[in-house]
Design a protein around this motif. Structure first.
Motif, PDB file in Angstrom:
ATOM      1  N   GLU A   1       1.695   9.246  -6.392  1.00  0.00           N
ATOM      2  CA  GLU A   1       2.209  10.604  -6.189  1.00  0.00           C
ATOM      3  C   GLU A   1       3.212  11.005  -7.268  1.00  0.00           C
ATOM      4  OE1 GLU A   1       3.823  10.663  -2.284  1.00  0.00           O
ATOM      5  OE2 GLU A   1       1.866  10.674  -1.272  1.00  0.00           O
TER       6      GLU A   1
ATOM      7  N   ASN B   1       0.818  -1.203   0.000  1.00  0.00           N
ATOM      8  CA  ASN B   1       0.000   0.000   0.000  1.00  0.00           C
ATOM      9  C   ASN B   1       0.856   1.260   0.000  1.00  0.00           C
ATOM     10  OD1 ASN B   1      -2.448  -1.376  -0.031  1.00  0.00           O
ATOM     11  ND2 ASN B   1      -2.577  -1.467   2.204  1.00  0.00           N
ATOM     12  N   GLU B   2       1.961   1.216   0.740  1.00  0.00           N
ATOM     13  CA  GLU B   2       2.862   2.365   0.783  1.00  0.00           C
ATOM     14  C   GLU B   2       3.518   2.593  -0.571  1.00  0.00           C
ATOM     15  OE1 GLU B   2       6.471   4.102   3.619  1.00  0.00           O
ATOM     16  OE2 GLU B   2       5.749   2.043   3.884  1.00  0.00           O
TER      17      GLU B   2
ATOM     18  N   ARG C   1       0.974   4.070  -2.946  1.00  0.00           N
ATOM     19  CA  ARG C   1       0.750   5.487  -2.646  1.00  0.00           C
ATOM     20  C   ARG C   1       1.823   6.353  -3.303  1.00  0.00           C
ATOM     21  NH1 ARG C   1       3.140   8.817   0.555  1.00  0.00           N
ATOM     22  NH2 ARG C   1       4.241   7.184   1.727  1.00  0.00           N
TER      23      ARG C   1
END
Length: 409
Positions: A331, A323-324, A327
């Motif tokens: 970005e 998930n990190e 993300r």
């Protein structure tokens, strides 16, 4: 809103002592390359800060480009007035007047008297600037703690800078300030994030992509080139080395060691990347490994795979969860391309039960049994073709050769 210049702030490089100048010069060089697309803008340096004088350039596209420059932590669009009280008050009022306020806004003035010969102290200026603003703009309400709007008034001899925005930039170290590494770039989510993370720490990155035509499609290669283009938006330009991997990959099939195919493939990739690194002057290899995510990224697997090269293996994502990583990919702008459904060579010939605990001696014996493997690796290295990418263009390494070789696509 009309602005006169941009205030650029450094990050970690201010802590570099005697090496600070080298890091600052790297940032300035990168900024100058970006300003080629904004010919009216001019850069100006002061200790600990940089300014870009706009001279009529559009502020939003310029900020969007500068935000991607490694080494910069934030950007503030600035209005400049002369350092006289009446001019400062007039400019501050005009600055607030350009804001579209439809409801109450909490605010404060933060004055900073850098030029000590100015007759009013910082504390006095907070009141002198704030009081007339409160009278003229009734939607402004004073709040000294966590206001929605802080009007910064920085008083210097050559001019007073008025601003309220602090726009975050990418931070990190300037491009190329910490050496060069080869990035194993697949078409997935992880490796572009690993490349961006490495670039953010000051590494110049060259991409290495392995393709297995005809098992992988033209679209799969185009997808990886698009990912590298996104990364080039943070570096100005980037090299991608396209390695024909079909013969190496197929040499591992039919030898009765299907559970080791991924391990064998990745060891061969590292050997080819090491050859490219020596040729290009790189000192490390970057991968998108995240501990435990797939069979080849267990600790025993990474140990055996990593023994194939003497170069340091850098794994920026090693302790991140998916998930990190997703993300960050969103970005930096790689996610939508990464999820396009085109297979790369790492998804081919995947066994039903790949080993998660390979034995180094067994793996080396299997490699030794494939007599032509060293020749196949050398041949793949020699047939590797290189593109130089920018965010807008693809060119061959030999520009005079007449553009891009269509066979690359």
């Amino acid at each position: 809103m009309k602005y006169d210049m941009l205030l650029l702030r450094y990050g970690e490089i201010t802590l570099k002592g005697k090496n600070r100048g080298r890091f600052e010069n790297a940032v300035i060089s990168h900024i100058r390359s970006v300003l080629k697309d904004f010919p009216k803008a001019k850069i100006r340096k002061e200790y600990g800060r940089l300014y870009v004088e706009l001279n009529g350039e559009e502020v939003e596209p310029l900020i969007a480009s500068l935000q991607k420059i490694f080494g910069l932590t934030s950007i503030s669009p600035v209005v400049v007035s002369s350092t006289e009280l009446d001019s400062i008050l007039e400019a501050s009022s005009a600055f607030i007047g350009q804001m579209d306020m439809e409801e109450e806004v909490t605010f404060k003035v933060h004055a900073r008297r850098v030029w000590k010969a100015f007759p009013h102290s910082s504390h006095e200026m907070n009141h002198l600037v704030g009081a007339p603003l409160l009278k003229k703009y009734p939607l402004l309400k004073v709040s000294m703690k966590d206001p929605e709007l802080t009007l910064n008034v920085e008083i210097r001899e050559q001019g007073t800078y008025i601003f309220c925005q602090t726009i975050p930039a990418v931070g990190g170290f300037p491009r190329g300030s910490n050496g060069k590494a080869m990035l194993l770039l697949s078409g997935g989510i992880d490796s572009p994030v690993a490349g961006w993370s490495s670039m953010r720490r000051g590494l110049e990155v060259e991409c290495v992509h392995f393709y297995s035509y005809p098992f992988t499609s033209r679209l799969a290669k185009e997808k990886v080139i698009e990912l590298a283009k996104v990364l080039s938006g943070y570096a100005g330009e980037i090299k991608i080395h396209l390695v024909p991997f079909t013969e190496v990959q197929t040499s591992f099939t039919g030898i009765g060691q299907d559970n080791l195919i991924i391990t064998l493939m990745r060891r061969s990739m590292l050997r080819i990347a090491e050859l490219l690194a020596k040729r290009e002057g790189a000192l490390a290899i970057v991968t998108g490994d995240s501990l435990g995510q797939v069979a080849s990224q267990t600790l025993p697997s990474m140990n055996v795979i990593g023994r194939a090269t003497e170069l340091p293996l850098l794994r920026p994502l090693i302790m991140m969860d998916k998930n990190e990583i997703i993300r960050i990919s969103k970005e930096i702008g790689t996610y939508e391309t990464s999820i396009l459904p085109y297979e790369d060579c790492c998804t081919l010939f995947v066994p039903k039960s790949p080993t998660t605990n390979p034995n180094l001696r067994v793996v080396e014996n299997v490699e030794a049994s494939i007599e032509k493997l060293p020749e196949l690796i050398q041949d793949a290295f020699e047939r590797t073709e290189t593109l130089v990418l920018t965010k807008d263009y693809v060119i061959g390494e030999e520009e005079e050769a007449g553009g891009v070789n269509e066979d690359w696509f």
